[in-house]
Design a protein around this motif. Structure first.
Motif, PDB file in Angstrom:
ATOM      1  N   THR A  60       0.788  -1.321   0.036  1.00 34.18           N
ATOM      2  CA  THR A  60       0.003   0.205  -0.069  1.00 34.18           C
ATOM      3  C   THR A  60       0.783   1.258   0.114  1.00 34.18           C
ATOM      4  OG1 THR A  60      -1.437  -1.195   1.269  1.00 34.18           O
ATOM      5  CG2 THR A  60      -1.902   1.089   1.282  1.00 34.18           C
ATOM      6  N   PHE A  61       0.641   2.188  -0.832  1.00 35.91           N
ATOM      7  CA  PHE A  61       1.344   3.325  -1.000  1.00 35.91           C
ATOM      8  C   PHE A  61       2.469   3.271  -1.804  1.00 35.91           C
ATOM      9  CE2 PHE A  61      -0.900   4.458   2.998  1.00 35.91           C
ATOM     10  CZ  PHE A  61      -1.907   5.536   2.263  1.00 35.91           C
ATOM     11  N   GLY A  62       2.938   1.853  -2.253  1.00 40.93           N
ATOM     12  CA  GLY A  62       4.064   1.777  -2.988  1.00 40.93           C
ATOM     13  C   GLY A  62       3.923   1.922  -4.347  1.00 40.93           C
ATOM     14  N   ASN A  63       5.026   1.457  -5.187  1.00 44.20           N
ATOM     15  CA  ASN A  63       5.143   1.402  -6.522  1.00 44.20           C
ATOM     16  C   ASN A  63       6.089   0.334  -6.902  1.00 44.20           C
ATOM     17  OD1 ASN A  63       7.624   2.764  -7.210  1.00 44.20           O
ATOM     18  ND2 ASN A  63       6.371   4.571  -6.346  1.00 44.20           N
ATOM     19  N   GLN A 108      -5.215  -7.326 -12.057  1.00 46.23           N
ATOM     20  CA  GLN A 108      -4.204  -6.681 -12.657  1.00 46.23           C
ATOM     21  C   GLN A 108      -3.140  -7.554 -12.474  1.00 46.23           C
ATOM     22  OE1 GLN A 108      -4.846  -2.473 -10.284  1.00 46.23           O
ATOM     23  NE2 GLN A 108      -4.046  -2.210 -12.407  1.00 46.23           N
ATOM     24  N   LEU A 109      -2.651  -8.287 -11.521  1.00 52.91           N
ATOM     25  CA  LEU A 109      -1.808  -9.179 -11.137  1.00 52.91           C
ATOM     26  C   LEU A 109      -1.768 -10.024 -11.902  1.00 52.91           C
ATOM     27  CD1 LEU A 109       0.680 -10.274  -9.759  1.00 52.91           C
ATOM     28  CD2 LEU A 109      -1.027 -11.214  -7.983  1.00 52.91           C
ATOM     29  N   ASP A 110      -3.154 -10.902 -12.167  1.00 56.00           N
ATOM     30  CA  ASP A 110      -3.473 -11.867 -12.876  1.00 56.00           C
ATOM     31  C   ASP A 110      -3.008 -11.701 -14.381  1.00 56.00           C
ATOM     32  OD1 ASP A 110      -4.403 -14.129 -14.160  1.00 56.00           O
ATOM     33  OD2 ASP A 110      -6.573 -13.647 -13.911  1.00 56.00           O
ATOM     34  N   ALA A 111      -3.292 -10.433 -14.774  1.00 51.81           N
ATOM     35  CA  ALA A 111      -2.962 -10.007 -16.364  1.00 51.81           C
ATOM     36  C   ALA A 111      -1.267  -9.843 -16.548  1.00 51.81           C
ATOM     37  CB  ALA A 111      -3.564  -8.791 -16.733  1.00 51.81           C
ATOM     38  N   SER A 131       3.620  -6.454   2.395  1.00 53.49           N
ATOM     39  CA  SER A 131       2.538  -5.675   2.874  1.00 53.49           C
ATOM     40  C   SER A 131       1.244  -6.208   2.156  1.00 53.49           C
ATOM     41  CB  SER A 131       2.620  -4.255   3.133  1.00 53.49           C
ATOM     42  OG  SER A 131       1.644  -3.854   3.829  1.00 53.49           O
ATOM     43  N   GLN A 132       0.396  -5.323   1.763  1.00 49.72           N
ATOM     44  CA  GLN A 132      -0.683  -5.778   1.227  1.00 49.72           C
ATOM     45  C   GLN A 132      -0.400  -6.420  -0.097  1.00 49.72           C
ATOM     46  OE1 GLN A 132      -3.962  -3.935  -2.130  1.00 49.72           O
ATOM     47  NE2 GLN A 132      -2.885  -2.242  -0.695  1.00 49.72           N
ATOM     48  N   GLY A 133       0.945  -6.300  -0.656  1.00 49.92           N
ATOM     49  CA  GLY A 133       1.454  -7.236  -1.864  1.00 49.92           C
ATOM     50  C   GLY A 133       1.740  -8.618  -1.480  1.00 49.92           C
ATOM     51  N   GLY A 134       1.820  -8.664  -0.060  1.00 48.36           N
ATOM     52  CA  GLY A 134       1.870 -10.342   0.181  1.00 48.36           C
ATOM     53  C   GLY A 134       0.598 -11.054   0.400  1.00 48.36           C
ATOM     54  N   MET A 135      -0.311 -10.093   0.540  1.00 46.49           N
ATOM     55  CA  MET A 135      -1.761 -10.687   0.811  1.00 46.49           C
ATOM     56  C   MET A 135      -2.814 -10.793  -0.195  1.00 46.49           C
ATOM     57  SD  MET A 135      -4.867  -9.423   1.172  1.00 46.49           S
ATOM     58  CE  MET A 135      -5.033  -7.615   1.920  1.00 46.49           C
ATOM     59  N   MET A 136      -2.819  -9.645  -1.164  1.00 41.63           N
ATOM     60  CA  MET A 136      -3.476  -9.562  -2.451  1.00 41.63           C
ATOM     61  C   MET A 136      -3.282 -10.633  -3.296  1.00 41.63           C
ATOM     62  SD  MET A 136      -3.148  -8.613  -5.736  1.00 41.63           S
ATOM     63  CE  MET A 136      -1.828  -7.449  -6.051  1.00 41.63           C
ATOM     64  N   PRO A 137      -2.088 -11.179  -3.697  1.00 39.76           N
ATOM     65  CA  PRO A 137      -2.076 -12.335  -4.589  1.00 39.76           C
ATOM     66  C   PRO A 137      -2.876 -13.681  -3.949  1.00 39.76           C
ATOM     67  CG  PRO A 137       0.167 -11.273  -4.157  1.00 39.76           C
ATOM     68  CD  PRO A 137      -0.829 -10.767  -3.033  1.00 39.76           C
ATOM     69  N   ARG A 138      -3.274 -13.633  -2.899  1.00 40.34           N
ATOM     70  CA  ARG A 138      -4.081 -15.168  -2.268  1.00 40.34           C
ATOM     71  C   ARG A 138      -5.323 -14.890  -2.997  1.00 40.34           C
ATOM     72  NH1 ARG A 138      -4.779 -14.433   3.315  1.00 40.34           N
ATOM     73  NH2 ARG A 138      -5.843 -16.392   2.964  1.00 40.34           N
ATOM     74  N   PRO A 158       3.008  -9.450   5.288  1.00 39.58           N
ATOM     75  CA  PRO A 158       1.801  -9.383   4.862  1.00 39.58           C
ATOM     76  C   PRO A 158       0.456  -9.084   5.797  1.00 39.58           C
ATOM     77  CG  PRO A 158       2.187 -11.910   4.885  1.00 39.58           C
ATOM     78  CD  PRO A 158       3.448 -10.861   5.467  1.00 39.58           C
ATOM     79  N   ASP A 159      -0.262  -8.628   5.547  1.00 37.87           N
ATOM     80  CA  ASP A 159      -1.624  -8.432   6.492  1.00 37.87           C
ATOM     81  C   ASP A 159      -2.738  -9.571   5.969  1.00 37.87           C
ATOM     82  OD1 ASP A 159      -2.118  -7.072   3.878  1.00 37.87           O
ATOM     83  OD2 ASP A 159      -3.142  -5.375   4.943  1.00 37.87           O
TER      84      ASP A 159
END
Length: 287
Positions: A60-63, A108-111, A131-138, A158-159
């Motif tokens: 979150t807030f990253g790029n 977006q990750l899928d694509a 962070s979110q990037g460790g949780m969102m892929p799930r 990850p959260d």
């Protein structure tokens, strides 16, 4: 007795300042410019030693650039094809990403993974997220068919089971200008609050899916994902790691563990290639 808390804060501040010095040049770039630093090179072909490309998923807030100025070169140096994406962009908000609805971010990750697999010719990718990037892929693994395309997911702080909004807002001082975003709709913040509809759906029926290896790296000095144990996963093929069990003098907190903690980086490398894993000790900070 030495003032460890004061020393820890001072060291963290110095390291964050050093990292921040790298950010201005990077924030004018996009992920496609990253080949100059060795990653997002779509001509890279995975080797026999490292047959899967690694996709880095910011928090979150990253790029796609700033979050990975430490880990991406670390992995490239070790022979991996490394890629990173921007996701969760809000209209008119540059640089600060991971703020849109997490379900759409997972799409977006899928694509992006499809794009990486097409370019590299690999059958599967490995994912590393902060962070979110460790949780969102799930969500991608569980609901979008990602389990057929992913071998392993490594979550750095990850959260997975959420945090409080107060925890998320503790990130704001490290991202100048981000505080203004609280006056804008930020669906991802709401999605990450413990007990949200998104997290209830994500975790219902179990934390994991068959066929994917999961590693979670956490720090007891976590101040965003609280308690730090909420990041841990339960299920088969899961390895939960507390960094201080490996190196008691690792004082990294939520940002440091993803930005420049080489103890964490060493564990990421072990998770990506468990057949050749080497014990992680405090000496890994100098490797």
């Amino acid at each position: 007795m030495l003032p460890w808390n004061r020393i820890r804060r001072s060291v963290a501040a110095l390291l964050l300042a050093a990292t921040a010095a790298l950010v201005p040049a990077a924030t004018t770039a996009h992920a496609t410019d990253a080949p100059s630093r060795g990653w997002n090179d779509y001509g890279c072909k995975p080797s026999a030693a490292h047959p899967r490309p690694v996709v880095l998923v910011h928090g979150t807030f990253g790029n796609a650039v700033d979050n990975w100025l430490g880990l991406a070169p670390y992995l490239v140096k070790r022979g991996y094809c490394v890629f990173s994406l921007d996701y969760g962009q809000l209209p008119g908000v540059p640089f600060f990403h991971g703020l849109g609805p997490i379900e759409k971010s997972a799409q977006q990750l899928d694509a992006f993974v499809d794009k990486v697999l097409d370019a590299t010719g690999a059958a599967e990718a490995d994912l590393v997220g902060h962070s979110q990037g460790g949780m969102m892929p799930r969500y991608y693994l569980k609901f979008l068919g990602g389990a057929a395309e992913v071998n392993a997911l490594v979550g750095i702080a990850p959260d997975n089971h959420g945090t409080t909004l107060a925890g998320l807002t503790k990130l704001l001082p490290y991202f100048p200008g981000a505080e203004d975003l609280l006056s804008t709709a930020t669906p991802a913040l709401a999605d990450q609050i413990t007990g949200s509809a998104f997290l209830t759906k994500l975790n219902e029926g179990g934390d994991t899916v068959p066929g994917v290896r999961y590693t979670v790296l956490a720090t007891k000095y976590e101040q965003v994902v609280t308690p730090y144990q909420s990041g841990f996963l339960d299920g088969p093929n899961v390895r939960n790691v507390l960094l201080q069990d490996l190196c008691p003098v690792d004082f990294s907190e939520h940002l440091a563990i993803g930005l420049f903690d080489r103890i964490a980086f060493h564990e990421v490398a072990n998770a990506l290639d468990p057949a050749h894993a080497k014990p992680t000790t405090c000496a890994a900070a100098f490797s």
